[in-house]
Design a protein around this motif. Structure first.
Motif, PDB file in Angstrom:
ATOM      1  N   ARG A 178      -3.096 -15.717   6.571  1.00  0.00           N
ATOM      2  CA  ARG A 178      -2.821 -14.971   7.708  1.00  0.00           C
ATOM      3  C   ARG A 178      -2.356 -13.353   7.606  1.00  0.00           C
ATOM      4  N   GLU A 179      -1.414 -13.421   6.792  1.00  0.00           N
ATOM      5  CA  GLU A 179      -0.769 -12.034   6.361  1.00  0.00           C
ATOM      6  C   GLU A 179      -1.632 -11.185   5.959  1.00  0.00           C
ATOM      7  N   ALA A 180      -2.605 -11.585   5.061  1.00  0.00           N
ATOM      8  CA  ALA A 180      -3.453 -10.811   4.370  1.00  0.00           C
ATOM      9  C   ALA A 180      -4.681 -10.251   5.242  1.00  0.00           C
ATOM     10  N   ILE A 181      -4.998 -11.379   6.036  1.00  0.00           N
ATOM     11  CA  ILE A 181      -6.138 -11.000   6.901  1.00  0.00           C
ATOM     12  C   ILE A 181      -5.474  -9.861   8.353  1.00  0.00           C
ATOM     13  N   VAL A 182      -4.868 -10.378   8.825  1.00  0.00           N
ATOM     14  CA  VAL A 182      -3.987  -9.282   9.685  1.00  0.00           C
ATOM     15  C   VAL A 182      -3.969  -7.993   9.267  1.00  0.00           C
ATOM     16  N   GLY A 183      -3.459  -7.773   7.977  1.00  0.00           N
ATOM     17  CA  GLY A 183      -3.264  -6.489   7.208  1.00  0.00           C
ATOM     18  C   GLY A 183      -4.718  -5.958   7.315  1.00  0.00           C
ATOM     19  N   LEU A 184      -5.825  -6.510   6.766  1.00  0.00           N
ATOM     20  CA  LEU A 184      -7.128  -6.045   6.700  1.00  0.00           C
ATOM     21  C   LEU A 184      -7.571  -5.608   7.928  1.00  0.00           C
ATOM     22  N   CYS A 185      -7.636  -6.471   8.967  1.00  0.00           N
ATOM     23  CA  CYS A 185      -7.984  -6.114  10.411  1.00  0.00           C
ATOM     24  C   CYS A 185      -7.354  -4.863  10.680  1.00  0.00           C
ATOM     25  N   ARG A 186      -6.160  -4.797  10.842  1.00  0.00           N
ATOM     26  CA  ARG A 186      -5.461  -3.722  11.285  1.00  0.00           C
ATOM     27  C   ARG A 186      -5.835  -2.499  10.443  1.00  0.00           C
ATOM     28  N   GLU A 187      -5.909  -2.438   9.346  1.00  0.00           N
ATOM     29  CA  GLU A 187      -6.283  -1.215   8.288  1.00  0.00           C
ATOM     30  C   GLU A 187      -7.871  -0.921   8.711  1.00  0.00           C
ATOM     31  N   HIS A 188      -8.627  -1.871   9.116  1.00  0.00           N
ATOM     32  CA  HIS A 188     -10.004  -1.507   9.437  1.00  0.00           C
ATOM     33  C   HIS A 188     -10.266  -1.477  10.809  1.00  0.00           C
ATOM     34  N   ASP A 189      -9.453  -1.619  11.649  1.00  0.00           N
ATOM     35  CA  ASP A 189      -9.801  -1.545  13.352  1.00  0.00           C
ATOM     36  C   ASP A 189     -10.786  -2.682  13.547  1.00  0.00           C
ATOM     37  N   VAL A 190     -10.538  -3.667  13.040  1.00  0.00           N
ATOM     38  CA  VAL A 190     -11.281  -5.007  13.319  1.00  0.00           C
ATOM     39  C   VAL A 190     -10.474  -6.086  14.225  1.00  0.00           C
TER      40      VAL A 190
END
Length: 388
Positions: A178-190
């Motif tokens: 979850r932590e990694a996925i939330v960070g990826l989505c925030r970084e890529h505007d997803v």
């Protein structure tokens, strides 16, 4: 966050502005074009109420729902963050409209139920799969997600679907994932679309398990509904809970309001029962939870005591379906067809869910205990026949 261009949020005309200002001031305007028959003494006796449309769903229903959700100990939920609609399938459709233009894409898990791919196709949007992998328990390949978001298709990926827990693997999203996925989505505007309809049916829980509903690190749309909560697929009530960074949430709701207004709110006849159904939910959920846990224990006992040992069950953390592993030398179609022919029992093989190899069969934990044991016996006996 980039939203789709198909939602019209143009500036309202002067009349609409004046009407909105009067409503805010508490003034009721007489409308020459009021064509709502229930306000003119024309409602039928069986449905006598005055129809008052609220695109997000009737306020009293959202208030009751938010109160219920807040008792579950998750992040606080306001009635203003909820949209009530007919099903989570409809919610997927609304959210794809909100987030995606034609030709855009959403990421969704495999193995998985084929619903998302079908709905995305109906919305002229592509589904790009990411893998859940098994090494004694299921996990999300976060590196693969990162590669997808940074690869050739990354620019058209507008949402990432998380099923928590997934069907049919029964795997929850782990805290580190979850932590990694939330960070990826925030970084890529997803945006994250979190389908949590099976969340309450934990089978083998683990520390740190939590809902994504209320997530603030990235724009998140959590889906849930009565279909699984009440074990009542004919009780067509679903909802979207919106959370995330405040500015993105406000803009998402402004646009989602347009979609909701176009599709009109849930039937008042159904909405009136929502508070009553919410009162029944804890008891009904516990009833179903006891059934699926009992059947899972029986399944382990039956497979452990089977002398041949040809059938095993993959670890499932939640939900009410599990995957059986059968010898891969048996063709999945042949297995199910033999069960139909010899025992009058059908099933869903692994390839229905895009398993990456042969040798799987999904089995429901919902049947009454005697029926469930009979179903397991059919699988075990048929496998023995085919191998023998």
């Amino acid at each position: 966050m980039r939203f789709s261009s198909r939602v019209d949020i143009s500036e309202p005309n002067p009349i609409a502005k004046a009407e909105a200002a009067a409503k805010t001031a508490g003034e009721t305007l007489v409308k020459l074009n009021d064509s709502n028959p229930t306000r003119h003494a024309l409602a039928p006796a069986m449905v006598p109420d005055v129809y008052s449309a609220d695109p997000r769903g009737q306020r009293y229903a959202r208030e009751a729902l938010s109160t219920f959700l807040n008792t579950r100990g998750a992040a606080r939920c306001s009635a203003d963050d909820l949209y009530i609609l007919s099903s989570t399938s409809e919610a997927y459709s609304w959210l794809i409209k909100l987030l995606c233009d034609a030709g855009d894409a959403v990421l969704a898990p495999k193995p998985g139920y084929p619903l998302i791919e079908s709905i995305a196709s109906l919305e002229c949007v592509d589904m790009i799969e990411y893998q859940q992998r098994f090494d004694g328990s299921w996990y999300i390949d976060v590196a693969e997600l990162k590669a997808a978001l940074e690869g050739a298709d990354g620019g058209r990926i507008r949402a990432l679907v998380l099923i928590n827990p997934n069907n049919p693997t029964g795997s929850y999203v782990k805290p580190s994932e979850r932590e990694a996925i939330v960070g990826l989505c925030r970084e890529h505007d997803v945006a994250i679309i979190a389908d949590e309809v099976f969340y309450d049916y934990d089978l083998e829980p683990f520390d740190g398990n939590a809902r994504l509903a209320g997530e603030t690190g990235a724009l998140t749309f959590a889906l849930d509904g009565f279909s699984k909560m009440l074990a009542a697929p004919h009780a067509k009530v679903g909802w979207i809970q919106v959370s995330g960074p405040a500015e993105e949430v406000a803009e998402a709701k402004r646009r989602l309001d347009v979609i909701a207004d176009d599709y009109l709110p849930m039937s008042e006849i159904v909405a009136k029962r929502i508070p009553e159904l919410l009162q029944a939910a804890p008891t009904q959920t516990e009833r179903v939870r006891e059934r699926v846990r009992g059947n899972l224990a029986a399944l382990h006992d039956m497979l452990d005591s089977d002398g041949q040992g040809l059938v095993s069950v993959l670890r499932a953390e939640g939900g009410w379906n599990v995957l059986l592993r059968v010898p891969s030398v048996i063709d999945e179609n042949e297995l199910v067809l033999r069960m139909i022919e010899r025992h009058g029992v059908s099933g869903q093989p692994g390839y229905f869910f895009d398993m990456t190899s042969n040798g799987y069969l999904a089995i429901s934990l919902l049947p009454e205990p005697d029926d469930f044991r009979r179903n397991v016996r059919v699988v075990v006996d048929t496998v023995d026949e085919l191998i023998g």
